[in-house]
Design an enzyme around this catalytic site. Structure first.
Site, PDB file in Angstrom:
ATOM      1  N   HIS A   1       2.326  12.155  -1.064  1.00 32.29           N
ATOM      2  CA  HIS A   1       1.893  13.540  -0.884  1.00 32.29           C
ATOM      3  C   HIS A   1       2.992  14.467  -1.431  1.00 32.29           C
ATOM      4  O   HIS A   1       4.069  14.565  -0.836  1.00 32.29           O
ATOM      5  CB  HIS A   1       1.646  13.843   0.596  1.00 32.29           C
ATOM      6  CG  HIS A   1       0.490  13.103   1.177  1.00 32.29           C
ATOM      7  ND1 HIS A   1      -0.816  13.369   0.825  1.00 32.29           N
ATOM      8  CD2 HIS A   1       0.436  12.083   2.085  1.00 32.29           C
ATOM      9  CE1 HIS A   1      -1.626  12.569   1.499  1.00 32.29           C
ATOM     10  NE2 HIS A   1      -0.898  11.777   2.256  1.00 32.29           N
TER      11      HIS A   1
ATOM     12  N   HIS B   1     -19.911  11.928   4.539  1.00 30.28           N
ATOM     13  CA  HIS B   1     -20.349  13.036   5.400  1.00 30.28           C
ATOM     14  C   HIS B   1     -20.132  14.393   4.739  1.00 30.28           C
ATOM     15  O   HIS B   1     -20.690  15.397   5.194  1.00 30.28           O
ATOM     16  CB  HIS B   1     -19.657  12.971   6.767  1.00 30.28           C
ATOM     17  CG  HIS B   1     -18.163  13.075   6.712  1.00 30.28           C
ATOM     18  ND1 HIS B   1     -17.355  11.972   6.559  1.00 30.28           N
ATOM     19  CD2 HIS B   1     -17.338  14.135   6.800  1.00 30.28           C
ATOM     20  CE1 HIS B   1     -16.081  12.351   6.560  1.00 30.28           C
ATOM     21  NE2 HIS B   1     -16.050  13.664   6.698  1.00 30.28           N
TER      22      HIS B   1
ATOM     23  N   PHE C   1      -2.422  -3.129  -3.386  1.00 35.40           N
ATOM     24  CA  PHE C   1      -2.704  -4.422  -4.009  1.00 35.40           C
ATOM     25  C   PHE C   1      -2.454  -5.491  -2.958  1.00 35.40           C
ATOM     26  O   PHE C   1      -1.396  -5.521  -2.331  1.00 35.40           O
ATOM     27  CB  PHE C   1      -1.813  -4.634  -5.242  1.00 35.40           C
ATOM     28  CG  PHE C   1      -2.006  -3.556  -6.268  1.00 35.40           C
ATOM     29  CD1 PHE C   1      -3.063  -3.619  -7.163  1.00 35.40           C
ATOM     30  CD2 PHE C   1      -1.172  -2.448  -6.289  1.00 35.40           C
ATOM     31  CE1 PHE C   1      -3.280  -2.596  -8.079  1.00 35.40           C
ATOM     32  CE2 PHE C   1      -1.378  -1.426  -7.207  1.00 35.40           C
ATOM     33  CZ  PHE C   1      -2.430  -1.503  -8.093  1.00 35.40           C
TER      34      PHE C   1
ATOM     35  N   HIS D   1      -6.625   7.753 -16.454  1.00 34.36           N
ATOM     36  CA  HIS D   1      -7.655   6.754 -16.758  1.00 34.36           C
ATOM     37  C   HIS D   1      -7.313   5.929 -17.997  1.00 34.36           C
ATOM     38  O   HIS D   1      -7.708   4.761 -18.088  1.00 34.36           O
ATOM     39  CB  HIS D   1      -9.010   7.444 -16.892  1.00 34.36           C
ATOM     40  CG  HIS D   1      -9.668   7.717 -15.568  1.00 34.36           C
ATOM     41  ND1 HIS D   1     -10.416   6.768 -14.898  1.00 34.36           N
ATOM     42  CD2 HIS D   1      -9.647   8.819 -14.767  1.00 34.36           C
ATOM     43  CE1 HIS D   1     -10.849   7.274 -13.761  1.00 34.36           C
ATOM     44  NE2 HIS D   1     -10.396   8.521 -13.657  1.00 34.36           N
TER      45      HIS D   1
ATOM     46  N   SER E   1       0.854  -1.188   0.000  1.00 34.26           N
ATOM     47  CA  SER E   1       0.000   0.000   0.000  1.00 34.26           C
ATOM     48  C   SER E   1       0.886   1.233   0.000  1.00 34.26           C
ATOM     49  O   SER E   1       1.959   1.241   0.608  1.00 34.26           O
ATOM     50  CB  SER E   1      -0.921   0.013   1.227  1.00 34.26           C
ATOM     51  OG  SER E   1      -0.163   0.039   2.421  1.00 34.26           O
TER      52      SER E   1
ATOM     53  N   HIS F   1      -2.621   7.341  -4.558  1.00 35.20           N
ATOM     54  CA  HIS F   1      -2.736   6.214  -3.632  1.00 35.20           C
ATOM     55  C   HIS F   1      -2.871   4.932  -4.437  1.00 35.20           C
ATOM     56  O   HIS F   1      -3.489   4.921  -5.513  1.00 35.20           O
ATOM     57  CB  HIS F   1      -3.976   6.382  -2.740  1.00 35.20           C
ATOM     58  CG  HIS F   1      -4.502   5.091  -2.192  1.00 35.20           C
ATOM     59  ND1 HIS F   1      -5.539   4.394  -2.790  1.00 35.20           N
ATOM     60  CD2 HIS F   1      -4.112   4.351  -1.125  1.00 35.20           C
ATOM     61  CE1 HIS F   1      -5.774   3.288  -2.099  1.00 35.20           C
ATOM     62  NE2 HIS F   1      -4.928   3.239  -1.092  1.00 35.20           N
TER      63      HIS F   1
END
Length: 303
Positions: free
Chosen positions: A98, A177, A111, A147, A94, A108
């Site tokens: 930044h 939220h 796998f 993409h 992982s 980010h």
């Protein structure tokens, strides 16, 4: 467990960690990764590699872990309650990067392989992971490139997977939220085993190998753009959304906390180094900051 080669997956993940770190060091020659190897008292080990205070990357972590447990944590059985109580092993890479420059997006990826085991029964296994991009000041060409690489990684495994995993990414990286996306998405998949072990693993390898192809050109294009203090403050404000998502919703973070891995530094290495929350802040109408909300944080088909 003849149908599952966990050793092959582990070798691939360790090589993936090394290759990603090498690529990031090439992008930022002013910084290098600090390596921290650790053992878990309850079973397992890991390698955390962190880069910080560079000219390009303010903070980045690329973590490998392989952990074992006697009973699956709640975050891993939420969608599979029938597996509660099984022993498990989980391994994965992982990472979160930044950047210093607000015109370079945060990225980010992760796998992983999960295996749930019970005596006298066949193991239940699945892959999960993906990657997503979080711009602060967006560029259409970067979103399209990101993409395109994701789509190309899925080609050869079935036409349905890119649109399916893209939609799952848009759904997952949604800050409920706030009722807003975390970024412009990418790929997200979980509980994936439908192609059989060898073919599923090959698919995961294809996606994992495409991360650097997707991110590196964007960093190279944007890392030297001049930016203002206002740009930096907006980046720090938006990083707050990143922290909120990781602490409230992210399954990997919750799994790490619930499983008792005991490596809080590794679990929380995804959090940004400097974050600000400004009460009831709103972007100026017509500003580049407003464009992030009105154009980029709107799920769409980029290609």
């Amino acid at each position: 467990m003849t149908a599952i080669s966990t050793d092959d997956v582990k070798r691939f993940l360790l090589d993936l960690q090394t290759s990603i770190c090498s690529n990031l060091e090439e992008l930022d020659p002013t910084a290098s990764f600090q390596t921290d190897e650790w053992d878990r008292e309850k079973g397992g080990s890991g390698i955390s590699r962190v880069i910080s205070n560079g000219r390009v990357f303010e903070k980045g972590g690329v973590n490998f872990s392989h952990v074992f447990g006697d009973s699956m944590p709640a975050s891993a059985t939420a969608a599979r309650p029938e597996l509660a109580g099984r022993a498990y092993q989980a391994m994965g890479v992982s990472l979160v990067i930044h950047p210093v420059n607000p015109f370079v997006p945060t990225s980010h990826a992760n796998f992983r392989l999960f295996v749930a085991e019970k005596e006298n029964e066949e193991p239940v296994w699945w892959f999960g992971g993906g990657y997503d991009l979080t711009p602060y000041y967006g560029f259409d060409e970067d979103c399209i490139h990101w993409h395109q690489q994701a789509k190309q990684a899925c080609e050869g495994f079935g036409d349905k997977y890119y649109p399916l995993f893209k939609q799952q990414c848009d759904d997952y990286f949604h800050i409920k939220h706030r009722n807003e996306p975390r970024g412009i998405g990418g790929l997200f998949f979980d509980d994936f085993n439908e192609l059989g072990f060898e073919r599923s693993f090959a698919f995961v390898q294809s996606m994992a190998d495409s991360y650097v192809k997707a991110y590196s050109p964007i960093v190279s294009r944007r890392k030297d753009i001049e930016f203002s203090q206002q740009n930096k403050q907006f980046q720090e404000y938006r990083r707050g959304r990143y922290a909120e998502f990781n602490l409230v919703y992210d399954r990997g973070t919750l799994f790490g906390l619930q499983s008792g891995v005991g490596r809080i530094e590794s679990i929380l290495m995804s959090l940004p180094p400097v974050v600000r929350w400004t009460y009831d802040w709103k972007p100026e109408p017509g500003s580049e900051e407003e464009k992030l909300y009105t154009h980029f944080l709107k799920p769409k088909d980029w290609i």
